[in-house]
Design an enzyme around this catalytic site. Structure first.
Site, PDB file in Angstrom:
ATOM      1  N   GLU A 218       0.835  -1.191   0.000  1.00 42.88           N
ATOM      2  CA  GLU A 218       0.000   0.000   0.000  1.00 42.88           C
ATOM      3  C   GLU A 218       0.875   1.247   0.000  1.00 42.88           C
ATOM      4  OE1 GLU A 218      -2.787  -0.312   3.200  1.00 42.88           O
ATOM      5  OE2 GLU A 218      -3.814  -2.015   2.296  1.00 42.88           O
ATOM      6  N   THR A 219       0.259   2.376  -0.286  1.00 46.32           N
ATOM      7  CA  THR A 219       1.007   3.606  -0.546  1.00 46.32           C
ATOM      8  C   THR A 219       1.779   4.119   0.658  1.00 46.32           C
ATOM      9  OG1 THR A 219      -0.514   4.256  -2.294  1.00 46.32           O
ATOM     10  CG2 THR A 219       0.784   6.013  -1.266  1.00 46.32           C
ATOM     11  N   PHE A 220       1.108   4.312   1.780  1.00 47.11           N
ATOM     12  CA  PHE A 220       1.786   4.922   2.930  1.00 47.11           C
ATOM     13  C   PHE A 220       2.859   4.012   3.534  1.00 47.11           C
ATOM     14  CE2 PHE A 220      -1.200   8.165   2.347  1.00 47.11           C
ATOM     15  CZ  PHE A 220      -0.849   9.256   3.132  1.00 47.11           C
ATOM     16  N   HIS A 223       5.869   4.068   0.952  1.00 46.38           N
ATOM     17  CA  HIS A 223       6.598   5.338   0.845  1.00 46.38           C
ATOM     18  C   HIS A 223       7.414   5.604   2.100  1.00 46.38           C
ATOM     19  CE1 HIS A 223       4.274   6.320  -2.782  1.00 46.38           C
ATOM     20  NE2 HIS A 223       5.251   7.183  -3.014  1.00 46.38           N
TER      21      HIS A 223
END
Length: 742
Positions: A218-220, A223
């Site tokens: 997932e993104t968070f 990153h």
């Protein structure tokens, strides 16, 4: 004779150092700069001691006799007849007084020669030593020079682009939701050339078939992994949405509570570089919409929200410049903002590390998945891909126009791929999986984690009952129920100590999802022109097994740091150390992380595409991305797309006019005034204008280093070699003068 033999033996042992005290085979660790300096110093000492023996122990005879290098009168040190059997001096009263004048007077030209050579050589060496120490003193306590591309790249020196001084620039661009198989000659010609290592832009390129994201994909979480080098289970951002029982607070995108972001002992790359060079180089970082970079820790410190056992949060934990998230920002504006940072006119205000976030492909993918050529949204999708490709192309061209590419490194990454989900066929409903009474009595929070479901319980004693009820309610071929701590080992997601972790997780196979009834209704009301008569349509999601084909991510590095070639796929936890290395951060100044060094080892020996062997499900990849995907061409053996195959889809026709204007715009038109935390002149000077920027780094020199100049390491080596030759030449000249005089 024993003493003479010992001295001759020592002379022979040191003899090789006289010719080349800095020969390469003396250094055993060519990547450790600290060892290199130590080895160079050791060589210098050996060379000096060797020559000092020659200076002080030339053959001498008593009185007016001449010296001879091979004559029978050759002696060293104290005359042997002045020593007893134990090597102690004997009574000299019986020795001729003239003999005792050896080396102590100036009545002989030979002793004067020796003394003069010794003193002069020592003086020259001392001056050289002071010079070497001052030059060798790094900007930081421990330097790292392990570039793998251009030997002229050095993260510690200043460069000159023709108008202004620069420290090396590092730019990181994250393409959210961009799978490497989306790269193709038709839809992303610029990325295609980079991926094939065929871009003719004067920059080295390193790439890999794909980079492996971290679970959950997932993104968070990813990153934060990219900038900390830690798995999500270690840095604490375990998903896009989770419950923090200690704070009694929900985390989701947009939550900037510093107590959540600082919950674990993590350190993002901007904190590392801004702390490591504090006081030496005015190192600043800038982030543009990077997840987690816009958290304000000032209030956290002022209101003493930090636990007593922890120190106040360092100011460097916030980037010097940061931009808040704006989902509607056009790529032309994003390019403009990044170039504004590059165009800041002085060393003291310009950031050396810039991180940018591009959400376009991910935003499209969530709505419609990755449409194939025969599907409704394909043209819209290829337009989105083309816009991202053009953005990257114009970013590189902007760097080239400013003559920055010889000291700028660009790292292009993505956080994950995307999997298509057919709705409602491949969706199960949360409310159908667990009896309503059990949900009410046992479940405190149930969050949709992308296609997954994370379930927190009121009482951990009810885990087994809930777990078994869920297992009997689902198709275990498509969905797996996990108790926290029992995830597959390769996910690196097991840690019972992380309080952000839910008790039970439902993880689908790619292409499937868990939804709540309310969410399914909301999704169905969206704009789905591909919906058929049965109300079936496609969306996209991610969060699955990080080793799944659909979840792969992109890595392309270009610039003087990188070699030309391919490397094997690697985990995205390696990126933090890579950025530290590019920026010159010593290992002791890096935060603890989960990187293994695999990436750095591979960069030492890049390979050709043929040497990187990939076994893959190319039938699936062709069905999803088409046979002309660059990945399939390079590693699947599929033919290149020909002009006849390719529909004329030149991305230049799709260029945003504003973006073109910005890329071609001289930097003089991009000026900015920003609030600074230190006393820095406002950026009213234009980059291409007439300026006289002053050096503000800790290095004492204000000399402008050109972009093609030698690095500090090469410069120092040249000085050492020149000094050695100079000393030898001076000594030889003195020899000639004295010999001619005698």
């Amino acid at each position: 004779m024993e003493l003479q033999n010992d001295l001759e033996s020592l002379d022979n042992e040191l003899n090789d150092f006289s010719e080349d005290p800095f020969r390469d085979d003396f250094i055993t660790d060519e990547d450790a700069v600290r060892s290199g300096w130590r080895s160079a110093w050791t060589r210098m000492k050996y060379w000096f001691y060797k020559n000092r023996l020659k200076w002080t122990n030339n053959p001498i005879v008593i009185g007016d006799a001449k010296d001879s290098r091979d004559g029978s009168n050759f002696r060293r040190g104290i005359p042997l007849y002045e020593l007893d059997a134990n090597g102690q001096p004997i009574d000299t009263e019986l020795v001729d007084e003239n003999e005792l004048s050896f080396g102590t007077g100036f009545h002989s030209k030979v002793p004067f020669k020796i003394i003069f050579r010794t003193l002069f050589g020592s003086l020259v060496f001392a001056i050289f030593l002071i010079l070497m120490i001052n030059i060798a003193k790094p900007h930081h306590s421990t330097r790292v020079l392990s570039h793998f591309g251009s030997p002229e790249f050095d993260p510690y020196v200043k460069y000159f682009n023709g108008t202004h001084e620069f420290f090396p620039l590092t730019i990181v661009i994250s393409l959210d939701g961009f799978h490497p198989s989306l790269i193709s000659k038709r839809n992303t010609p610029f990325l295609h050339d980079l991926y094939e290592l065929k871009y003719d832009g004067g920059m080295n390129i390193t790439s890999t078939p794909f980079m492996v994201p971290s679970f959950p994909t997932e993104t968070f979480p990813n990153h934060w992994t990219l900038v900390t080098g830690q798995y999500p289970i270690h840095h604490g951002i375990v998903s896009n949405v989770f419950w923090d029982p200690d704070l009694n607070e929900e985390f989701h995108p947009g939550v900037l509570d510093p107590r959540i972001w600082n919950n674990n002992d993590t350190e993002p790359i901007w904190q590392t570089v801004q702390s490591a060079f504090d006081g030496d180089i005015p190192f600043k970082a800038a982030t543009h919409m990077w997840p987690g970079s816009d958290v304000n820790y000032t209030k956290y410190n002022e209101e003493k929200l930090q636990p007593e056992h922890k120190n106040p949060i360092a100011r460097e934990r916030t980037p010097f410049y940061f931009d808040e998230f704006n989902a509607k920002e056009p790529l032309s504006q994003k390019l403009s903002k990044i170039i504004e940072y590059v165009d800041m006119s002085t060393l003291n205000e310009r950031p050396q590390l810039i991180l940018g976030y591009v959400p376009n492909v991910d935003a499209f993918g969530h709505k419609h998945g990755y449409p194939s050529e025969s599907e409704y949204y394909y043209e819209d999708f290829t337009e989105t891909l083309g816009e991202v490709d053009t953005f990257l192309k114009q970013l590189v061209e902007s760097l080239q126009e400013r003559n920055l590419t010889s000291f700028t490194n660009l790292v292009i990454v993505s956080d994950h791929g995307m999997s298509d989900i057919v709705v409602p066929s491949n969706v199960i409903i949360w409310e159908d999986l667990l009896d309503e009474k059990l949900r009410k009595d046992y479940v405190s929070h149930a969050y949709l984690e992308g296609p997954m479901m994370a379930i927190s319980l009121k009482d951990s004693g009810n885990i087994n009952e809930v777990y078994h009820n869920l297992k009997t309610s689902i198709d275990e071929d498509k969905y797996t129920v996990y108790v926290n701590g029992n995830f597959p080992k390769e996910w690196n997601f097991n840690d019972g100590k992380n309080h952000h972790m839910a008790s039970i997780w439902i993880v689908p196979e790619p292409g499937y999802a868990v939804m709540k009834k309310e969410q399914l209704k909301k999704v169905a009301k969206g704009d789905h022109k591909d919906k058929n008569e049965d109300n079936v349509f496609t969306i996209g999601s991610h969060g699955y097994d990080n080793n799944a084909i659909d979840m792969r991510s992109v890595f392309i590095g270009m610039g003087p740091y990188f070699p030309q070639g391919y490397i094997e796929p690697f985990q995205n936890t390696e990126i933090y150390n890579l950025l530290c290395d590019i920026c010159g951060v010593a290992e002791k100044d890096r935060n603890s992380n989960d990187g293994t060094g695999m990436l750095m080892n591979q960069l030492r020996e890049p390979q050709s595409s043929e040497e990187v062997e990939i076994e893959d499900d190319f039938d699936y990849l062709v069905s999803k991305f088409g046979e002309f995907s660059t990945y399939n061409i390079i590693w699947g053996g599929y033919p290149e797309e020909t002009e006849q195959d390719n529909v004329d889809n030149d991305n230049d026709d799709n260029d945003d006019g504003n973006t073109d204007e910005i890329a071609a715009m001289p930097s003089s038109s991009l000026t900015i005034k920003l609030e600074m935390t230190t006393s820095i002149p406002s950026a009213t000077e234009t980059l291409l204008g007439e300026t006289s920027p002053s050096s503000r780094s800790s290095s004492s020199s204000s000399i402008q280093a050109s972009a093609t100049a030698s690095t500090v390491g090469d410069w120092l080596q040249d000085i050492i070699n020149d000094a050695k030759d100079l000393i030898d030449d001076i000594i030889d000249s003195i020899d000639d003068l004295v010999d001619s005089d005698t």
